[in-house]
Design an enzyme around this catalytic site. Structure first.
Site, PDB file in Angstrom:
ATOM      1  N   GLY A  70      -1.327   6.473  -2.732  1.00 52.02           N
ATOM      2  CA  GLY A  70      -2.464   6.099  -3.848  1.00 52.02           C
ATOM      3  C   GLY A  70      -3.576   5.523  -3.486  1.00 52.02           C
ATOM      4  N   HIS A  71      -3.356   4.325  -2.919  1.00 54.48           N
ATOM      5  CA  HIS A  71      -4.500   3.307  -2.246  1.00 54.48           C
ATOM      6  C   HIS A  71      -4.914   4.072  -1.026  1.00 54.48           C
ATOM      7  CE1 HIS A  71      -1.244   0.135  -3.783  1.00 54.48           C
ATOM      8  NE2 HIS A  71      -2.256  -0.139  -4.424  1.00 54.48           N
ATOM      9  N   LEU A 130       0.846  -1.304  -0.095  1.00 53.44           N
ATOM     10  CA  LEU A 130      -0.009  -0.017  -0.138  1.00 53.44           C
ATOM     11  C   LEU A 130       0.957   1.264  -0.116  1.00 53.44           C
ATOM     12  CD1 LEU A 130      -2.741  -1.033   2.363  1.00 53.44           C
ATOM     13  CD2 LEU A 130      -2.777  -1.154   0.032  1.00 53.44           C
ATOM     14  N   LYS A 163      -5.270   6.343 -12.217  1.00 51.10           N
ATOM     15  CA  LYS A 163      -3.929   5.937 -12.654  1.00 51.10           C
ATOM     16  C   LYS A 163      -3.884   4.677 -13.625  1.00 51.10           C
ATOM     17  CE  LYS A 163       0.495   4.647 -12.012  1.00 51.10           C
ATOM     18  NZ  LYS A 163       0.314   3.201 -12.351  1.00 51.10           N
ATOM     19  N   ASP A 164      -4.767   3.798 -13.058  1.00 47.01           N
ATOM     20  CA  ASP A 164      -4.916   2.764 -14.379  1.00 47.01           C
ATOM     21  C   ASP A 164      -6.061   2.672 -15.009  1.00 47.01           C
ATOM     22  OD1 ASP A 164      -2.695   0.641 -12.851  1.00 47.01           O
ATOM     23  OD2 ASP A 164      -3.793   1.613 -11.398  1.00 47.01           O
ATOM     24  N   SER A 166       3.209   4.221  -7.446  1.00 46.12           N
ATOM     25  CA  SER A 166       2.850   2.591  -7.813  1.00 46.12           C
ATOM     26  C   SER A 166       3.832   1.779  -7.076  1.00 46.12           C
ATOM     27  CB  SER A 166       3.262   2.508  -9.387  1.00 46.12           C
ATOM     28  OG  SER A 166       3.519   0.984  -9.708  1.00 46.12           O
TER      29      SER A 166
HETATM   30  P1  AMP Z   1      -3.026  -1.878  -7.337  1.00 43.92           P
HETATM   31  O1  AMP Z   1      -2.690  -2.389  -5.913  1.00 43.92           O
HETATM   32  O2  AMP Z   1      -1.998  -1.525  -8.274  1.00 43.92           O
HETATM   33  O3  AMP Z   1      -3.833  -2.901  -8.008  1.00 43.92           O
HETATM   34  O4  AMP Z   1      -4.161  -0.896  -7.214  1.00 43.92           O
HETATM   35  C1  AMP Z   1      -5.207  -0.688  -6.412  1.00 43.92           C
HETATM   36  C2  AMP Z   1      -5.877   0.518  -6.816  1.00 43.92           C
HETATM   37  O5  AMP Z   1      -5.244   1.510  -6.430  1.00 43.92           O
HETATM   38  C3  AMP Z   1      -6.366   0.616  -8.114  1.00 43.92           C
HETATM   39  O6  AMP Z   1      -7.714   0.933  -8.140  1.00 43.92           O
HETATM   40  C4  AMP Z   1      -5.425   1.538  -8.740  1.00 43.92           C
HETATM   41  O7  AMP Z   1      -5.909   2.579  -9.888  1.00 43.92           O
HETATM   42  C5  AMP Z   1      -5.103   2.525  -7.581  1.00 43.92           C
HETATM   43  N1  AMP Z   1      -3.929   3.290  -7.495  1.00 43.92           N
HETATM   44  C6  AMP Z   1      -2.763   2.565  -7.683  1.00 43.92           C
HETATM   45  N2  AMP Z   1      -1.730   3.617  -7.748  1.00 43.92           N
HETATM   46  C7  AMP Z   1      -2.498   4.777  -7.695  1.00 43.92           C
HETATM   47  C8  AMP Z   1      -1.953   6.246  -7.821  1.00 43.92           C
HETATM   48  N3  AMP Z   1      -0.873   6.555  -7.967  1.00 43.92           N
HETATM   49  N4  AMP Z   1      -3.072   7.239  -7.587  1.00 43.92           N
HETATM   50  C9  AMP Z   1      -4.393   6.799  -7.528  1.00 43.92           C
HETATM   51  N5  AMP Z   1      -4.842   5.468  -7.713  1.00 43.92           N
HETATM   52  C10 AMP Z   1      -3.811   4.575  -7.635  1.00 43.92           C
END
Ligand code: AMP
Length: 289
Positions: free
Chosen positions: A36-37, A33, A149-150, A185
């Site tokens: 962003g999360h 985490l 972001k995604d 990220s």
């Molecule tokens: P992940 O753990 O990478 O699968 O991401 C989980 C959630 O967090 C997804 O909805 C991503 O789009 C969001 N997320 C990841 N990085 C960021 C970021 N830098 N800004 C905003 N949301 C993010």
């Protein structure tokens, strides 16, 4: 913070909360985490009464040569961060709980998954949408929150929810960046100091396109050339830089709603980023980490 590990317990808790009139917000993640999360958690807390955060590294969305086994995992740290941020329920299902047998029935994402990340990572979005739909069935949230972001991912999730009548709301949160522009990220942890500097080419390229557009250029080809000049930096292997609409289709003319999506490898690490032209990189959230 409640810790749950099985789909059965998760669903029972969710149903009990909803029966008490509580609205449920859900933030699915793969862990490691970062801010962003956690901003998704903040947003969920503003909009709903109970927040569930899941941590599950989904093998189905990784290609055979991708980083499933070395994807960063630190559950103890994730638990602390989630609890500090006010998550009500941390849902960490084991691999066997999510996939007790190989799923023969999967979500077919359709043409929106054939381009961009989907073209570079065959099967990726089928894996994402399959696990997201399973998690939605386990958690049964009112609102699920995803990061812009995604971009392609969230557009596909939203489309799946509409097309397959999931009956929940998808909330899209702005991208969270470091002060120098790098989008947060979990994969940034793979970068050494030189690669970290090189990775700034992505957000710089987005800014360059945005500036050119603000100066009056609306031809996507010209804007793409401008961005590519900046992305083509030492240590960076450009993937794509495209100007698309919300259905991931190339635009004929750039306008305020056009999204510039970008991908590149820095060393072995694949990074992605994007900007909505009318909002700009400055419209995202910048944090000191
Ligand atoms: P992940 O753990 O990478 O699968 O991401 C989980 C959630 O967090 C997804 O909805 C991503 O789009 C969001 N997320 C990841 N990085 C960021 C970021 N830098 N800004 C905003 N949301 C993010």
């Amino acid at each position: 913070m409640l810790d749950l590990a099985t789909p059965k317990d998760m669903r029972a808790w969710s149903r009990a909360e909803r029966a008490r009139g509580q609205r449920l917000g859900f933030v699915p993640t793969m862990g490691a985490l970062h801010e962003g999360h956690l901003r998704l958690v903040d947003r969920a807390k503003e909009r709903t009464d109970r927040v569930v955060l899941s941590v599950f590294v989904n093998p189905l969305q990784f290609g055979p040569k991708e980083d499933f086994t070395k994807y960063p995992r630190d559950l103890a740290r994730d638990r602390t961060l989630a609890a500090e941020r006010g998550v009500d329920c941390l849902f960490v299902p084991a691999l066997e709980a999510v996939y007790p047998q190989e799923p023969l029935v999967r979500i077919a994402p359709g043409p929106m998954a054939d381009t961009l990340e989907g073209a570079a990572r065959p099967g990726h979005f089928a894996g994402v949408l399959t696990v997201v739909s399973k998690l939605f069935h386990m958690v049964e949230p009112d609102v699920a929150l995803f990061g812009r972001k995604d971009f392609q991912q969230v557009m596909l999730v939203r489309r799946m929810v509409t097309d397959l009548d999931f009956g929940l709301e998808i909330d899209i949160a702005p991208t969270v960046r470091e002060l120098d522009g790098l989008a947060l990220s979990s994969r940034n942890g793979y970068l050494d100091a030189d690669q970290r500097r090189a990775a700034l080419a992505l957000s710089r390229a987005l800014r360059a396109v945005e500036q050119a557009w603000r100066s009056g250029e609306a031809d996507p080809k010209a804007l793409q050339r401008r961005g590519m000049e900046v992305l083509n930096a030492p240590g960076v292997r450009p993937g794509y830089l495209e100007l698309v609409d919300e259905q991931l289709r190339p635009v004929a003319r750039a306008d305020a709603r056009t999204v510039v999506v970008i991908a590149a490898h820095v060393g072995a690490t694949r990074l992605i980023d994007n900007v909505v032209l009318g909002e700009g990189v400055a419209g995202d959230i910048a944090v000191r980490t």
